[in-house]
Every structure is written in structure tokens, then in C-alpha cells.
Design an enzyme around this catalytic site. Structure first.
Site, PDB file in Angstrom:
ATOM      1  N   ASN A  34       0.879  -1.175   0.000  1.00 45.39           N
ATOM      2  CA  ASN A  34       0.000   0.000   0.000  1.00 45.39           C
ATOM      3  C   ASN A  34       0.915   1.223   0.000  1.00 45.39           C
ATOM      4  OD1 ASN A  34      -1.786   2.048   0.496  1.00 45.39           O
ATOM      5  ND2 ASN A  34      -2.794   1.064   2.247  1.00 45.39           N
ATOM      6  N   HIS A  91     -12.950   2.765  -0.034  1.00 44.88           N
ATOM      7  CA  HIS A  91     -12.896   1.733   1.018  1.00 44.88           C
ATOM      8  C   HIS A  91     -13.532   0.430   0.532  1.00 44.88           C
ATOM      9  CE1 HIS A  91     -13.142   5.151   4.228  1.00 44.88           C
ATOM     10  NE2 HIS A  91     -11.884   4.808   4.072  1.00 44.88           N
ATOM     11  N   ARG A  99      -2.791  -2.044  -3.307  1.00 46.94           N
ATOM     12  CA  ARG A  99      -3.989  -1.248  -3.089  1.00 46.94           C
ATOM     13  C   ARG A  99      -3.903  -0.050  -4.028  1.00 46.94           C
ATOM     14  NH1 ARG A  99      -5.435   3.401   1.129  1.00 46.94           N
ATOM     15  NH2 ARG A  99      -7.617   3.518   0.578  1.00 46.94           N
ATOM     16  N   ARG A 147     -12.441  15.458   7.278  1.00 44.35           N
ATOM     17  CA  ARG A 147     -13.219  15.786   6.072  1.00 44.35           C
ATOM     18  C   ARG A 147     -14.652  16.160   6.462  1.00 44.35           C
ATOM     19  NH1 ARG A 147     -11.418  10.514   3.540  1.00 44.35           N
ATOM     20  NH2 ARG A 147      -9.376  10.967   2.654  1.00 44.35           N
ATOM     21  N   GLU A 201      -8.047  -5.302   5.266  1.00 45.59           N
ATOM     22  CA  GLU A 201      -7.911  -4.987   3.838  1.00 45.59           C
ATOM     23  C   GLU A 201      -6.735  -5.737   3.210  1.00 45.59           C
ATOM     24  OE1 GLU A 201      -8.509  -0.957   5.311  1.00 45.59           O
ATOM     25  OE2 GLU A 201      -9.347  -0.466   3.356  1.00 45.59           O
TER      26      GLU A 201
END
Ligand code: ADP
Length: 402
Positions: free
Chosen positions: A7, A181, A92, A242, A387
Site C-alpha cells: 500500500n 474503502h 492497493r 473531512r 484490507e
């Protein structure tokens, strides 16, 4: 079969090395942080209990991948005899646009698609591609597989992914909702079905992925029907930093108030808003905000209630979208660990079929588990996301097909 999962971010490269033969297990993992910045560091752990932390000189992703490879075959703490044991590398990748809807073997055309999405994922896709190219250089001949954050959401129907703007903006410029996601939503929704003892095809799941970034998805029969993030990860839930959903007119109002240009307003809504902005204690970490709330800080209480209320509204909306619900699953940093937040979200939801068991909700455990009362019509679960394992599994599936 040994599979390496990478990643690659703008200044970090995370890695996990899996042995996928037989009982799948993690052999080693870690990360290199502050790449190209002063104070670059590496953390490496293996399944023998070794933990290596070191200051390192690493100027770019290729040097980072090289360093990872050296550690994997290190005579003392390595887990492989030779790099030839690595049979595939799973990456990823954040944005695949409309073209990439499944994990894929990376070739020039896939790289071109990743590049085409630079403008809508400027923070993620460029370093993701750099990570792929670094692996091509350090592991020549080893297949690289891209597992895209957007892919799981590609089953959303047009009525869920279109915005109320002129259609040519979608047709010509691909302005639409994509969702992110996806690897986590795919993994957790499948685990949720397994926890129920059902097949994914037979269940309706809502997954609340609440981490620093947060998104929620509605999954029917294993296929995503809707998700809260949009063209970019800014849309949807209130997140660590955010803003999530808001009136678009706020954009030009705040640009005027704060005298910001487009880059400035983009950074403002991504980095200065959410819980950081709402709670007012100079932290976006929900642990700090919960602690201040318990100590009587009213602004923090209000921020937590606002965060929870947004999630509650999405759950209601997605129950309508799915036409029912079998299981609600909480995952990621906040979802897995904050009993306070789960309780706030589900408060007053008995009429919709949710009854939390307070004792079960308060238990801390790394296991997937139910936290609903026995008479709750809808099951409620905490399901730790993974993940990396999902990327390794999807990578294995692609290279096995080959
Ligand atoms: P990401 O992968 O998006 O960076 P994570 O899934 O690791 O994020 O989640 C990070 C968030 O989880 C942080 O805001 C952190 O405060 C929160 N978190 C972790 N543990 C707890 C806890 N015990 N209570 C509340 N929040 C927690």
C-alpha cells in the site's frame, strides 16, 4: 504461495507478506514512513516476534521496496530464503474510474487507466502507481495485481451513482459517485454473511466503515447498491478531518470568507474540517474527543452527536434503498473500538428493529461478534476489517486463474 501486499502512499509504503498456501498466515509486515523527508523510519515485524525499528535513508518508493525486500530475506529476521519465493504482489490502488471494476493483473493499459484517474484522485493514484513501478523494478517478472478501492462499488445502479447535474458532465467527464474503502466493504460484508451462517447472496448488509476516513455502504446479495463517498472521498459521513455532505454553496462562501483558491479550498475541506473542525480541541482523534466529552466539554459532545446523527441518517436511508436489512456491521478504528459511538448511533433506533446489548457492546475483543440483544429484529455486529488479507486473497485468485 507467498504474496506480498503493498500500500504505497505519498510518503509511506506499508507491506504485508502472506503465506497463502494452506492455512493463510501473515509472515511479516510493517511500514516505511516519511519517505523522502527528514526522519525516515522503518518498522518491520515478523511472525517469530521480532520487531525491528530503524531510522533509514530512503529517498523514494523504489528504495523503500528494495529495503522491504532486503528485510524479507535477512538472515536473522527474514521470513524467506529467496525473493524468488514471492509469486505475486497485490497493490492497493484507490481509483479505477469506470473502467476497472475488478482486481486486475497490471499491464500498460491498467497503468494508463490509473494515470487517467490522477485528476480525480491526486493524492492517492500517483503514489499507488509509483509503488507498482517500484515493485516491477525490484521484483522483475513477478506479476503485480491491482485491487481497487472503487471496484466493489461498481455494481451501484445509475440512480445511486448519478448526481443531479447535467448528464454530459457524466458522459464526457465521468463526474459521478464512485465510492471508496471498497476492499473493506467487500471483506466485511462477506464476513457479516458468514457470521449469520448465510451466503453473501442471501443477505442485506449495511457496513459502517468508521476510521479516520469513514464511509457506509448498502450491500444486497454481495453486491454494493450504494455507498456514501462520491467522486472523491469527501462526500458522505463527517470524518476525522473531512466535512462530508454539505450544501455546495458553502464552497464559494468559504472561499470568499477565507480568501482561498481551488487548491486551498480542497485542502480545507479535506484536512481542516470534520471532527477536527467541529470539536474544537485541535484533534481529529475520536479518543481525544470522547475523553473531552466525558470531562464535560459541550462542544465535543455536540460534535460526537453530529457525527453519530449523520451515520444514523445513512442507516435509515440505506434500509430504504435495500428494502430491509439483515445485519448492520461496524468496522475500522472507530467502528471496532468505540462502544460510545456505536451506542450513540443506535440510540432511539428500536423502532427500526435495532436493539443493542449494552454489555456485549462494551466488551473489547479482536473477534467478529454480535452486539445486539437477543430480541433485536436486525442483527448488529462488530467485524474487524482486514484490507491486506482481502487484497492477498484477490491477488491469489487472479494469479491462480492465470
Ligand atoms: P484510517 O485507516 O482511516 O487511518 P483507522 O481505521 O485506523 O483509520 O481509525 C482511526 C480512528 O480510530 C482514529 O480517529 C482513532 O481515534 C479511532 N479509534 C481507535 N481506537 C479508538 C477507541 N478506543 N475509541 C474511539 N476511537 C478510536
Amino acid at each position: 504461495m507467498i504474496i506480498l501486499v503493498i500500500n504505497a502512499g505519498s510518503s509511506s509504503v506499508k507491506f504485508t507478506c502472506f503465506d497463502m498456501s494452506g492455512e493463510k498466515k501473515v509472515l511479516a509486515g510493517g511500514l516505511i514512513e516519511r519517505i523522502g523527508i527528514e526522519g525516515t523510519s522503518m518498522k518491520y515485524t515478523n511472525n517469530k516476534g521480532d520487531v525491528i525499528k530503524a531510522e533509514v535513508a530512503v529517498k523514494d518508493a523504489q528504495e523503500a521496496v528494495k529495503l522491504i525486500s532486503e528485510n524479507l530475506i535477512d538472515p536473522k529476521h527474514g521470513v524467506l530464503k529467496s525473493l524468488d519465493e514471492v509469486k505475486a504482489i497485490g497493490h492497493r490502488v484507490v481509483h479505477g474510474g469506470e473502467k476497472i471494476t475488478d482486481p486486475v493483473l497490471i499491464d500498460d493499459s491498467v497503468k494508463a487507466t490509473i494515470r487517467d484517474c490522477f485528476s480525480i484522485a491526486p493524492l492517492h493514484n500517483p503514489p499507488n502507481l509509483t509503488g507498482i513501478e517500484a515493485c516491477e523494478a525490484v521484483f522483475p517478472g513477478v506479476p503485480n495485481v491491482g485491487v481497487f478501492d472503487t471496484a466493489f462499488h461498481s455494481t451501484m445502479p445509475p440512480h445511486a451513482f448519478l448526481y443531479g447535474i447535467p448528464y454530459d458532465l457524466y458522459e464526457e467527464h465521468k463526474i459521478r459517485r464512485y465510492g471508496f474503502h471498497g476492499t473493506s466493504h467487500a471483506y466485511v460484508s462477506r464476513q457479516a454473511a458468514a457470521l449469520l451462517g448465510s451466503k453473501p447472496e442471501d443477505v442485506k448488509v449495511i457496513v459502517c466503515h468508521l476510521g479516520n476516513g469513514g464511509s457506509i455502504s448498502a450491500v444486497d446479495g454481495g453486491k454494493c447498491q450504494d455507498t456514501s463517498m462520491g467522486l472523491t472521498p469527501l462526500e458522505g459521513l463527517i470524518m476525522g478531518t473531512r466535512c462530508g455532505d454539505m450544501d455546495p454553496a458553502i464552497v464559494w462562501n468559504v472561499m470568499n470568507i477565507k480568501k482561498l483558491d481551488t487548491a486551498g479550498i480542497d485542502s480545507f475541506f479535506n484536512k481542516k474540517c470534520g471532527m477536527l473542525g467541529l470539536a474544537g480541541i485541535n484533534s481529529s482523534d475520536l479518543r481525544d474527543i470522547e475523553e473531552a466529552h466525558l470531562a464535560g466539554n459541550k462542544q465535543c459532545t455536540q460534535a460526537l452527536e453530529t457525527y453519530a446523527y449523520r451515520i444514523k441518517k445513512y442507516i435509515g436511508a440505506y434500509m430504504a434503498a435495500l428494502g430491509g436489512l439483515d445485519i448492520l456491521a461496524f468496522t475500522a478504528g472507530v467502528g471496532e473500538n468505540s462502544n460510545t459511538m456505536r451506542e450513540m448511533v443506535l440510540k432511539g433506533m428500536a423502532g427500526l428493529g435495532f436493539k443493542l446489548d449494552k454489555d456485549k457492546n462494551d466488551v473489547r475483543s479482536p473477534e467478529a461478534r454480535f452486539i445486539n440483544a437477543s430480541d433485536s429484529r436486525i442483527k448488529i455486529a462488530v467485524i474487524p476489517t482486514d484490507e491486506e488479507q482481502e487484497i492477498a486473497g484477490q491477488t491469489l485468485a487472479i494469479v491462480s486463474k492465470k
